[in-house]
Scaffold this active site. Sequence first.
Site, PDB file in Angstrom:
ATOM      1  N   ASN A  10       0.823  -1.248   0.077  1.00 28.01           N
ATOM      2  CA  ASN A  10       0.129  -0.153  -0.059  1.00 28.01           C
ATOM      3  C   ASN A  10       0.854   1.123  -0.015  1.00 28.01           C
ATOM      4  O   ASN A  10       1.231   1.516   0.979  1.00 28.01           O
ATOM      5  CB  ASN A  10      -0.906  -0.136   1.173  1.00 28.01           C
ATOM      6  CG  ASN A  10      -1.716   1.324   1.509  1.00 28.01           C
ATOM      7  OD1 ASN A  10      -1.490   2.069   0.476  1.00 28.01           O
ATOM      8  ND2 ASN A  10      -2.299   1.408   2.664  1.00 28.01           N
ATOM      9  N   LYS A  12       0.223   4.276  -0.178  1.00 28.16           N
ATOM     10  CA  LYS A  12      -0.548   5.529   0.509  1.00 28.16           C
ATOM     11  C   LYS A  12      -0.281   6.744  -0.300  1.00 28.16           C
ATOM     12  O   LYS A  12      -0.320   6.454  -1.701  1.00 28.16           O
ATOM     13  CB  LYS A  12      -0.143   5.654   1.693  1.00 28.16           C
ATOM     14  CG  LYS A  12      -0.216   4.402   2.633  1.00 28.16           C
ATOM     15  CD  LYS A  12       0.100   4.706   4.230  1.00 28.16           C
ATOM     16  CE  LYS A  12       0.010   3.129   4.837  1.00 28.16           C
ATOM     17  NZ  LYS A  12       0.155   3.397   6.567  1.00 28.16           N
ATOM     18  N   HIS A 100      -9.226   1.041   5.659  1.00 26.97           N
ATOM     19  CA  HIS A 100      -8.010   1.284   6.078  1.00 26.97           C
ATOM     20  C   HIS A 100      -8.345   2.230   7.244  1.00 26.97           C
ATOM     21  O   HIS A 100      -8.849   3.180   7.393  1.00 26.97           O
ATOM     22  CB  HIS A 100      -7.003   1.849   5.085  1.00 26.97           C
ATOM     23  CG  HIS A 100      -5.618   1.852   5.507  1.00 26.97           C
ATOM     24  ND1 HIS A 100      -5.103   2.648   6.361  1.00 26.97           N
ATOM     25  CD2 HIS A 100      -4.426   0.945   5.204  1.00 26.97           C
ATOM     26  CE1 HIS A 100      -3.750   2.597   6.634  1.00 26.97           C
ATOM     27  NE2 HIS A 100      -3.563   1.361   5.969  1.00 26.97           N
ATOM     28  N   GLU A 102      -6.422   4.676   8.352  1.00 30.89           N
ATOM     29  CA  GLU A 102      -6.371   6.285   8.030  1.00 30.89           C
ATOM     30  C   GLU A 102      -7.539   6.684   7.256  1.00 30.89           C
ATOM     31  O   GLU A 102      -7.815   8.100   7.399  1.00 30.89           O
ATOM     32  CB  GLU A 102      -5.196   6.203   7.083  1.00 30.89           C
ATOM     33  CG  GLU A 102      -3.616   5.991   7.612  1.00 30.89           C
ATOM     34  CD  GLU A 102      -2.579   5.525   6.797  1.00 30.89           C
ATOM     35  OE1 GLU A 102      -2.379   5.481   5.551  1.00 30.89           O
ATOM     36  OE2 GLU A 102      -1.683   4.951   7.413  1.00 30.89           O
ATOM     37  N   GLU A 172      -4.628  -4.643  10.954  1.00 31.81           N
ATOM     38  CA  GLU A 172      -3.514  -3.847  11.076  1.00 31.81           C
ATOM     39  C   GLU A 172      -3.880  -3.146  12.408  1.00 31.81           C
ATOM     40  O   GLU A 172      -4.687  -2.052  12.736  1.00 31.81           O
ATOM     41  CB  GLU A 172      -3.736  -2.602   9.944  1.00 31.81           C
ATOM     42  CG  GLU A 172      -3.368  -3.325   8.650  1.00 31.81           C
ATOM     43  CD  GLU A 172      -2.922  -2.188   7.552  1.00 31.81           C
ATOM     44  OE1 GLU A 172      -1.803  -2.298   7.077  1.00 31.81           O
ATOM     45  OE2 GLU A 172      -3.600  -1.147   7.551  1.00 31.81           O
ATOM     46  N   GLY A 178       3.235   2.618  10.755  1.00 29.62           N
ATOM     47  CA  GLY A 178       4.116   3.584  10.354  1.00 29.62           C
ATOM     48  C   GLY A 178       4.928   3.891  11.684  1.00 29.62           C
ATOM     49  O   GLY A 178       5.665   4.992  11.629  1.00 29.62           O
ATOM     50  N   SER A 218       4.202  -1.911  10.116  1.00 28.49           N
ATOM     51  CA  SER A 218       5.539  -1.843  10.160  1.00 28.49           C
ATOM     52  C   SER A 218       6.192  -3.345   9.868  1.00 28.49           C
ATOM     53  O   SER A 218       7.210  -3.619  10.567  1.00 28.49           O
ATOM     54  CB  SER A 218       6.205  -1.500  11.672  1.00 28.49           C
ATOM     55  OG  SER A 218       5.897  -0.188  12.006  1.00 28.49           O
TER      56      SER A 218
HETATM   57  P1  13P Z   1       3.574   0.555   7.544  1.00 27.16           P
HETATM   58  O1  13P Z   1       3.925  -0.716   6.851  1.00 27.16           O
HETATM   59  O2  13P Z   1       4.166   1.805   7.006  1.00 27.16           O
HETATM   60  O3  13P Z   1       3.595   0.496   8.977  1.00 27.16           O
HETATM   61  O4  13P Z   1       1.955   0.802   6.911  1.00 27.16           O
HETATM   62  C1  13P Z   1       1.323  -0.131   7.281  1.00 27.16           C
HETATM   63  C2  13P Z   1      -0.007   0.164   6.438  1.00 27.16           C
HETATM   64  O5  13P Z   1      -0.828   0.843   6.808  1.00 27.16           O
HETATM   65  C3  13P Z   1      -0.391  -0.793   5.216  1.00 27.16           C
HETATM   66  O6  13P Z   1      -1.655  -0.525   4.982  1.00 27.16           O
END
Ligand code: 13P
Length: 255
Positions: A10, A12, A100, A102, A172, A178, A218
Amino acid sequence: MARKPFIAGNWKMNLTHLEGIKLVQETAYKLTKAETDKVDVAVIPAFTALRSIQTLIDGDRLPLSLGAQDVAIEDSGAFTGAVSAEMLAALDVRWVLAGHSERREIFGDTDADVNAKVKQILKYGMNPILCVGETLDQREAGETDTVLSHQVTKGLAGISHDDMARVVIAYEPVWAIGTGKTATPEDANTGCATIRATIAQLFNEDVGDAIIIQYGGSVKPGNVAELMAQPDIDGALVGGASLSADDFAALVAAS
Ligand code: 13P
């Protein structure tokens, strides 16, 4: 039941379409046939890069599939700025994220919105990746299991047994996204096991056994093998590490 590992990147809100083309070319070059026979691999760029990357995947027959990060709930019409499921399906998009963290936290997607998106993705022949996960506060309050089963139950409301064959779940934990804080493999597995049990209860044991559940938060080349070794983790939804061809290819190789 043998479930094929599934690693998705992803991106983003990162990378122009030109940067995305370069990343996909470099990643595909590094992946061996043995790896992509064993593991399903997808990239999930921003909307603006979908067309270029679709052309690349189709034209060069790259061993990757394409995903999108979000979709509108409505079919079409006066929804300025939104992108419909029909538009995504026309670009050979195979996977679409729904829920997601976010989107839930920053853009206010509710469980009802997430459910409507899952249905819209299925309606247009694509495969939803339903994302669920608890916040740090919820984890510390001992609410992880309740939050996960609630989000899964609401997200999958009204989905048929047959359509469940096309659904993937991504667990997640919000606190691990992140932040560099990965859940321990055991904690990540516990979350995935809770999700699998919820699905077995909502549908039946076969649907629970068959569903692909990814862990995300992560994930890096250095920790993916121990996560994938867990019985209920079938793949990874990767953020930061999917922006590097070296890391993403290494991560697929280690899965
Ligand atoms: P990271 O791997 O940067 O922690 O992000 C995970 C994520 O939100 C994937 O959708």
